[in-house]
Design a protein around this motif. Structure first.
Motif, PDB file in Angstrom:
ATOM      1  N   ILE A  45       3.044  -0.588  -3.209  1.00  0.00           N
ATOM      2  CA  ILE A  45       2.130  -1.077  -2.280  1.00  0.00           C
ATOM      3  C   ILE A  45       1.014  -0.348  -1.743  1.00  0.00           C
ATOM      4  O   ILE A  45       0.019  -0.880  -1.434  1.00  0.00           O
ATOM      5  CB  ILE A  45       2.804  -1.914  -1.090  1.00  0.00           C
ATOM      6  N   LYS A  46       1.180   1.080  -1.662  1.00  0.00           N
ATOM      7  CA  LYS A  46       0.199   1.981  -1.175  1.00  0.00           C
ATOM      8  C   LYS A  46      -0.945   1.872  -2.020  1.00  0.00           C
ATOM      9  O   LYS A  46      -2.101   1.885  -1.441  1.00  0.00           O
ATOM     10  CB  LYS A  46       0.708   3.360  -1.197  1.00  0.00           C
ATOM     11  N   ASP A  47      -0.964   1.257  -3.214  1.00  0.00           N
ATOM     12  CA  ASP A  47      -2.113   1.289  -3.904  1.00  0.00           C
ATOM     13  C   ASP A  47      -2.653  -0.340  -4.213  1.00  0.00           C
ATOM     14  O   ASP A  47      -3.452  -0.562  -4.842  1.00  0.00           O
ATOM     15  CB  ASP A  47      -1.896   1.828  -5.601  1.00  0.00           C
ATOM     16  N   ASN A  48      -2.030  -1.094  -3.200  1.00  0.00           N
ATOM     17  CA  ASN A  48      -2.557  -2.526  -3.415  1.00  0.00           C
ATOM     18  C   ASN A  48      -3.260  -3.066  -2.149  1.00  0.00           C
ATOM     19  O   ASN A  48      -2.715  -2.994  -1.088  1.00  0.00           O
ATOM     20  CB  ASN A  48      -1.072  -3.428  -3.284  1.00  0.00           C
ATOM     21  N   PRO A  49      -4.529  -3.022  -2.514  1.00  0.00           N
ATOM     22  CA  PRO A  49      -5.500  -3.376  -1.255  1.00  0.00           C
ATOM     23  C   PRO A  49      -5.353  -4.693  -0.436  1.00  0.00           C
ATOM     24  O   PRO A  49      -5.981  -5.196   0.452  1.00  0.00           O
ATOM     25  CB  PRO A  49      -6.783  -3.017  -1.519  1.00  0.00           C
ATOM     26  N   ASP A  50      -4.374  -5.739  -1.319  1.00  0.00           N
ATOM     27  CA  ASP A  50      -4.386  -7.000  -0.968  1.00  0.00           C
ATOM     28  C   ASP A  50      -3.349  -7.318  -0.023  1.00  0.00           C
ATOM     29  O   ASP A  50      -3.168  -8.376   0.371  1.00  0.00           O
ATOM     30  CB  ASP A  50      -4.355  -7.838  -2.166  1.00  0.00           C
ATOM     31  N   ILE A  51      -2.624  -6.244   0.579  1.00  0.00           N
ATOM     32  CA  ILE A  51      -1.495  -6.362   1.340  1.00  0.00           C
ATOM     33  C   ILE A  51      -1.669  -5.573   2.514  1.00  0.00           C
ATOM     34  O   ILE A  51      -2.009  -4.287   2.529  1.00  0.00           O
ATOM     35  CB  ILE A  51      -0.182  -6.097   0.662  1.00  0.00           C
ATOM     36  N   ASP A  52      -1.682  -6.261   3.766  1.00  0.00           N
ATOM     37  CA  ASP A  52      -1.865  -5.348   4.910  1.00  0.00           C
ATOM     38  C   ASP A  52      -0.653  -5.282   5.655  1.00  0.00           C
ATOM     39  O   ASP A  52      -0.554  -3.739   6.239  1.00  0.00           O
ATOM     40  CB  ASP A  52      -2.864  -6.460   5.934  1.00  0.00           C
ATOM     41  N   ALA A  53       0.435  -5.789   5.415  1.00  0.00           N
ATOM     42  CA  ALA A  53       1.635  -5.354   6.268  1.00  0.00           C
ATOM     43  C   ALA A  53       2.846  -6.108   5.429  1.00  0.00           C
ATOM     44  O   ALA A  53       2.500  -6.906   4.702  1.00  0.00           O
ATOM     45  CB  ALA A  53       1.607  -6.248   7.656  1.00  0.00           C
ATOM     46  N   VAL A  54       3.874  -5.439   5.845  1.00  0.00           N
ATOM     47  CA  VAL A  54       5.006  -5.927   4.976  1.00  0.00           C
ATOM     48  C   VAL A  54       6.179  -6.262   6.502  1.00  0.00           C
ATOM     49  O   VAL A  54       6.272  -5.458   7.278  1.00  0.00           O
ATOM     50  CB  VAL A  54       5.920  -4.778   4.384  1.00  0.00           C
ATOM     51  N   TYR A  55       6.555  -7.308   6.112  1.00  0.00           N
ATOM     52  CA  TYR A  55       7.706  -8.093   7.187  1.00  0.00           C
ATOM     53  C   TYR A  55       9.109  -7.754   6.585  1.00  0.00           C
ATOM     54  O   TYR A  55       9.626  -8.492   5.719  1.00  0.00           O
ATOM     55  CB  TYR A  55       7.423  -9.476   7.498  1.00  0.00           C
TER      56      TYR A  55
END
Length: 372
Positions: free
Chosen positions: A101-111
């Motif tokens: 997810i480090k390379d995924n700019p479409d995700i800001d946060a993980v719950y």
């Protein structure tokens, strides 16, 4: 006298204004995320169990947060959630590869909504991937692990919040407002009753490796945290007692069934609380002061919360807790908002220090001093 030219000029201006207004309205309807001027927090949920589902459903009506990704160890769940919540394949991960997810700019946060014993490693991995973290409570299985999570997020330059949904609940916030305004006088006593009869003996909540304990790590934390925000102070000592277990096969070593505990506060207030997996109808907070009282019953369930004070019945709006929580957390993470009651990792470490002390007190039978 109004001439024909004056009339036509006024009509032309009105038509142009109406046209501009209609264009704005159409644009707003075409983009549902333009319900307000606030940025939208794009969230991936890790752990697609019952509570993860509850959060996902609640987020359908959020205006400042949106479910955009999933992380799960069960491929069938990922596929089902993709279809139900319109999640693109590129935003789907499992527990082995979610570091990407480090390379995924479409995700800001993980719950993170997985068993307690998994939080420590998973939160640190999310932090290393440079994403903000929201973690369900209890944040960890002890204060040491909790502090390590706080440190990891700080070092990575990301924020760590914890799922304290009651910190945004209207009835709760009204009592806090009244207490701050001095409407209860000097607060002297709090009672917190938190419990239910737990079912399936094979579930993870009764597995010490996954849960970190028993009822205290699941339902008892509500009374711990509730005593702090209702009284408005952090406790300075704790005593606790654990009665004999009614079912040693179900509640094995290290898995507490019932614990009674008492907390002392610097202003002179005391709290008397109960955490149990063997009694229903226990969801009540009671606050008493020299000039009035407040009661919440139910106090922490999914709703509706109900309460009263010496001034009468509380009539605050009934909300979907997780919807309000996620919108408010979007404001905290993206806009720097400050909540009335803290929901960050340091707040969670305080609760974990109290839990550690409660377990210590049940074994020693002695009062344990707290330094939060």
């Amino acid at each position: 006298m109004q001439t024909r030219r004056d009339f036509l000029q006024k009509m032309t201006g009105s038509v142009l204004a109406l046209s501009a207004l209609s264009s704005t309205a159409v644009a707003a309807c075409a983009d549902p995320e333009r319900k307000n001027d606030s940025p939208v927090l794009r969230v991936a949920i890790m752990g697609l169990g019952s509570y993860g589902t509850r959060v996902a459903e609640a987020m359908k009506t959020c205006t400042k947060a949106k479910l955009v990704g999933v992380i799960s160890g069960t491929p069938a769940k990922i596929k089902a959630w993709q279809t139900k919540y319109n999640i693109p394949e590129k935003n789907c991960y499992n527990y082995e590869n979610f570091d990407r997810i480090k390379d995924n700019p479409d995700i800001d946060a993980v719950y993170v909504i997985t068993p307690n014993g998994l939080h420590h490693n998973q939160v640190i991995r999310v932090a290393m991937a440079k994403k903000h973290v929201i973690c369900e409570k209890p944040m960890a299985v002890n204060a040491k692990e909790g502090q390590e999570m706080v440190d990891a997020c700080r070092n990575a330059g990301v924020k760590l919040l914890v799922g304290y949904r009651m910190h945004f609940e209207p009835h709760t916030l009204e009592i806090i407002r009244m207490r701050k305004a001095g409407e209860f006088g000097k607060v002297l006593f709090f009672q917190g009753l938190s419990g239910f009869i737990i079912g399936d003996p094979s579930q993870w909540r009764l597995n010490r490796a996954l849960s970190g304990g028993g009822s205290m790590m699941d339902i008892g934390i509500y009374s711990i945290n509730g005593s702090r925000y209702m009284i408005g102070e952090d406790p300075i000592w704790v005593t606790a007692q654990e009665p004999p277990k009614t079912n040693p096969m179900k509640f094995k070593e290290g898995v507490d069934e019932t614990i009674q505990f008492q907390l002392g506060f610097p202003g002179g207030a005391v709290a008397s609380c109960l955490s149990t997996y063997s009694l229903n109808n226990l969801d009540r907070f009671f606050l008493d002061g020299t000039q009035g009282f407040a009661e919440l019953m139910p106090s922490t369930g999914y709703g509706p919360i109900a309460g009263r004070t010496h001034k009468g019945v509380l009539d605050q709006p009934v909300t979907t807790h997780q919807t309000v929580q996620m919108d408010e957390m979007s404001g905290i993470l993206l806009e720097g908002h400050q909540p009335i009651v803290a929901v960050d990792g340091l707040e969670a470490v305080k609760d974990l220090k109290i839990i550690d002390a409660i377990y210590q007190a049940t074994k020693s039978g002695q009062k344990v001093e707290l330094h939060l």
